[in-house]
Design a protein around this motif. Structure first.
Motif, PDB file in Angstrom:
ATOM      1  N   SER A 157      -1.527  71.735  17.553  1.00  0.00           N
ATOM      2  CA  SER A 157      -1.110  70.384  16.514  1.00  0.00           C
ATOM      3  C   SER A 157      -2.191  69.739  17.191  1.00  0.00           C
ATOM      4  O   SER A 157      -2.431  69.580  16.926  1.00  0.00           O
ATOM      5  CB  SER A 157       0.288  70.076  16.569  1.00  0.00           C
ATOM      6  N   ALA A 188      -5.042  68.424  15.666  1.00  0.00           N
ATOM      7  CA  ALA A 188      -5.419  66.539  14.962  1.00  0.00           C
ATOM      8  C   ALA A 188      -6.792  66.215  16.151  1.00  0.00           C
ATOM      9  O   ALA A 188      -7.081  65.579  15.060  1.00  0.00           O
ATOM     10  CB  ALA A 188      -4.652  66.587  15.470  1.00  0.00           C
ATOM     11  N   PRO A 221      -4.634  59.925  10.841  1.00  0.00           N
ATOM     12  CA  PRO A 221      -3.718  58.713  10.161  1.00  0.00           C
ATOM     13  C   PRO A 221      -4.293  58.602   8.602  1.00  0.00           C
ATOM     14  O   PRO A 221      -3.522  57.614   7.850  1.00  0.00           O
ATOM     15  CB  PRO A 221      -2.850  58.776  10.531  1.00  0.00           C
ATOM     16  N   ARG A 272      -3.220  59.852   5.197  1.00  0.00           N
ATOM     17  CA  ARG A 272      -1.863  60.188   5.126  1.00  0.00           C
ATOM     18  C   ARG A 272      -1.691  61.139   3.937  1.00  0.00           C
ATOM     19  O   ARG A 272      -1.243  61.745   3.532  1.00  0.00           O
ATOM     20  CB  ARG A 272      -0.861  59.328   6.154  1.00  0.00           C
ATOM     21  N   SER A 276       1.466  67.846   7.708  1.00  0.00           N
ATOM     22  CA  SER A 276       1.332  66.418   8.441  1.00  0.00           C
ATOM     23  C   SER A 276       1.565  66.258   9.303  1.00  0.00           C
ATOM     24  O   SER A 276       1.851  65.667  10.620  1.00  0.00           O
ATOM     25  CB  SER A 276       1.795  64.878   6.914  1.00  0.00           C
ATOM     26  N   ASP A 281       1.314  65.105  13.453  1.00  0.00           N
ATOM     27  CA  ASP A 281       2.077  64.170  13.931  1.00  0.00           C
ATOM     28  C   ASP A 281       2.925  64.423  14.997  1.00  0.00           C
ATOM     29  O   ASP A 281       2.029  63.645  15.942  1.00  0.00           O
ATOM     30  CB  ASP A 281       3.645  63.485  13.354  1.00  0.00           C
ATOM     31  N   HIS A 316      -0.144  63.523  17.201  1.00  0.00           N
ATOM     32  CA  HIS A 316      -0.482  63.452  18.606  1.00  0.00           C
ATOM     33  C   HIS A 316      -0.011  62.906  19.686  1.00  0.00           C
ATOM     34  O   HIS A 316       0.117  61.854  20.229  1.00  0.00           O
ATOM     35  CB  HIS A 316      -0.353  61.762  16.776  1.00  0.00           C
ATOM     36  N   ARG A 317       1.307  62.902  19.467  1.00  0.00           N
ATOM     37  CA  ARG A 317       2.395  62.981  20.082  1.00  0.00           C
ATOM     38  C   ARG A 317       2.902  63.412  21.728  1.00  0.00           C
ATOM     39  O   ARG A 317       3.657  63.501  22.144  1.00  0.00           O
ATOM     40  CB  ARG A 317       4.053  63.089  19.495  1.00  0.00           C
TER      41      ARG A 317
END
Length: 465
Positions: A314, A318, A326, A329, A337, A341, A344-345
């Motif tokens: 992931s 990204a 994004p 998006r 997506s 996401d 990014h976290r």
């Protein structure tokens, strides 16, 4: 005669092309006719280039007639997954976002295919960004062995086209199983090489430290010929290994007498359905009859590193999409997506933890391989999974745990594997096993798979279109 030609292994046609008994133009016209007849239902191609293919085929025939035969790929009609940069065929990466994209250069892998004389038919359908789901603008390919069954992701169009006689071979990419899963579902022989064995220059990434490029074909011999054409160092890709490339066709008939193959039956039974376990149990005595010796080994625990696979994938995805996500998006599909996401976290702590687990796992895999030559596992934990079943799988990484316990671990450690058809499910869908080897053991993998295919004919099974 036509049925024999479309379903043949391309290495069996090479001498006929070289001698003029069969022409590249004739084979290319046959493939294009079959694409026109069948792909409206199968959706394996995202782009077809008939005029270019026919021109290339005529040039190949002329060159061969003049004594310029380049090798077993010369004049063979092929196609590649829609993730390789090609300057003369659209490159879309499984998304409408790139409808106007013009590749600025040719990928090293496709350039090497062309240099070997292959005729390029077009680009094959892939999932969006070569992850787990299709972009809303893309029609999902259909498994020709059964419409209700999964084709395997993400090189799905590649699997469908080659098994259906719409191309003689292809290149796919594999980050968590994307060469091996469609090969298994479609009855093909697929090689996920050692990480770095094949250049990734000009291949849009999913996760660069996990991505592999390799062949999907109708036999181990065909796959060996394809791998030989594309493998090797590349100044445009500093991660491409400088290890010398052997002729994978040389010695492929040597057999497997004296080889030691490891097997972890507890691992297989814990992860696979009884039907899959039975298929592996049937493979063991065949390989033993060919001279291999089986020993019990313990494969390292996979659950932590499969979660780590999702974390690393992931974050790297990204990074690959940072110019468009994004910010754009709304042009992305739901599955990709969600992965981006998640990436990014991810915290630095979580990423470091995943990388630490990966290093420990890789060390354990190396220790397991020390006393053995090869390792046997299924290609899939489920026999011929249905689309309905796949729809019930939980969100990633749970989906990876359910589908990829025998696949993603070898992307994590980068060891090579070959997928070999070995049966049919109760519903008639192909089943397969994998042999994994030590780094750069692709020649041995081809030899072992070829030995098995010498006494079986599962790899010759074709769908009834």
């Amino acid at each position: 005669m036509e049925d024999e030609l479309w379903s043949a292994e391309f290495t069996s046609l090479s001498d006929a092309i070289r001698s003029g008994r069969v022409t590249s133009l004739g084979l290319t016209e046959l493939m294009l006719a079959r694409i026109a007849e069948h792909d409206g239902r199968l959706h394996s191609y995202i782009a077809v280039a008939p005029e270019m293919a026919l021109k290339s085929a005529m040039e190949a025939d002329a060159e061969i007639a003049a004594g310029g035969w380049r090798g077993p790929l010369h004049g063979i009609p092929m196609a590649v997954k829609d993730v390789f940069y090609t300057m003369d065929i659209r490159t879309g990466f499984g998304s409408s976002m790139y409808d106007d994209f013009q590749a600025p250069y040719e990928s090293t892998a496709t350039a090497r295919l062309r240099s070997a004389g292959a005729v390029m038919l077009g680009k094959l359908t892939a999932t969006e960004g070569v992850y787990a789901g299709y972009h809303p603008s893309i029609t999902e390919p259909v498994n020709p062995f059964g419409d209700a069954h999964w084709t395997g992701n993400s090189s799905s169009g590649s699997g469908v086209a080659v098994t259906s006689g719409l191309a003689y071979g292809t290149l796919g990419t594999d980050t968590g199983g994307s060469i091996r899963l469609p090969s298994a579902c479609c009855g093909l022989t697929g090689i996920k090489p050692t990480w770095g064995r094949v250049s990734r220059h000009g291949v849009f990434p999913l996760a660069e430290s996990l991505d592999h490029v390799g062949p999907m074909a109708r036999s181990a011999r065909d796959a060996a010929a394809l791998l030989h054409a594309i493998a090797g160092a590349d100044p445009s890709d500093p991660t491409a290994a400088s290890v010398a490339v052997p002729d994978y066709m040389d010695g492929i008939d040597a057999g497997i007498g004296g080889l030691t193959i490891g097997i972890d039956r507890d691992f297989i039974i814990a992860k696979a359905t009884p039907e899959v376990v039975a298929s592996i149990d049937a493979v063991v005595p065949v390989l033993e009859s060919l001279g291999a010796r089986f020993v019990a080994v313990n494969f390292p625990e996979t659950r932590p590193i499969l979660y780590g696979w999702h974390t690393e994938c992931s974050v790297e995805a990204a990074l690959a999409h940072r110019d468009t996500f994004p910010a754009r998006r709304s042009e992305y599909g739901e599955r990709l997506s969600a992965l981006l996401d998640f990436g990014h976290r991810v915290t630095a702590f979580e990423l470091a933890e995943a990388q630490q687990a990966r290093r420990a796992f890789n060390g354990a895999v190396a220790a397991m391989f020390a006393p053995i030559d090869l390792f046997l596992v299924p290609a899939l934990p489920i026999a011929g999974p249905t689309l309905a079943h796949m729809a019930t799988l939980g969100p990633d990484p749970d989906g990876i745990l359910a589908v990829g316990p025998f696949n993603a671990p070898f992307d994590i450690c980068g060891y090579p594997t070959i997928t070999v058809p070995c049966g049919a499910s109760s519903m008639g869908i192909p089943m397969a096993f994998q042999l994994a080897g030590k780094p750069f053991a692709e020649a041995l993998l081809c030899r072992a798979a070829h030995a098995y295919q010498g006494v079986s004919d599962w790899h010759r099974r074709r769908p009834n279109l």
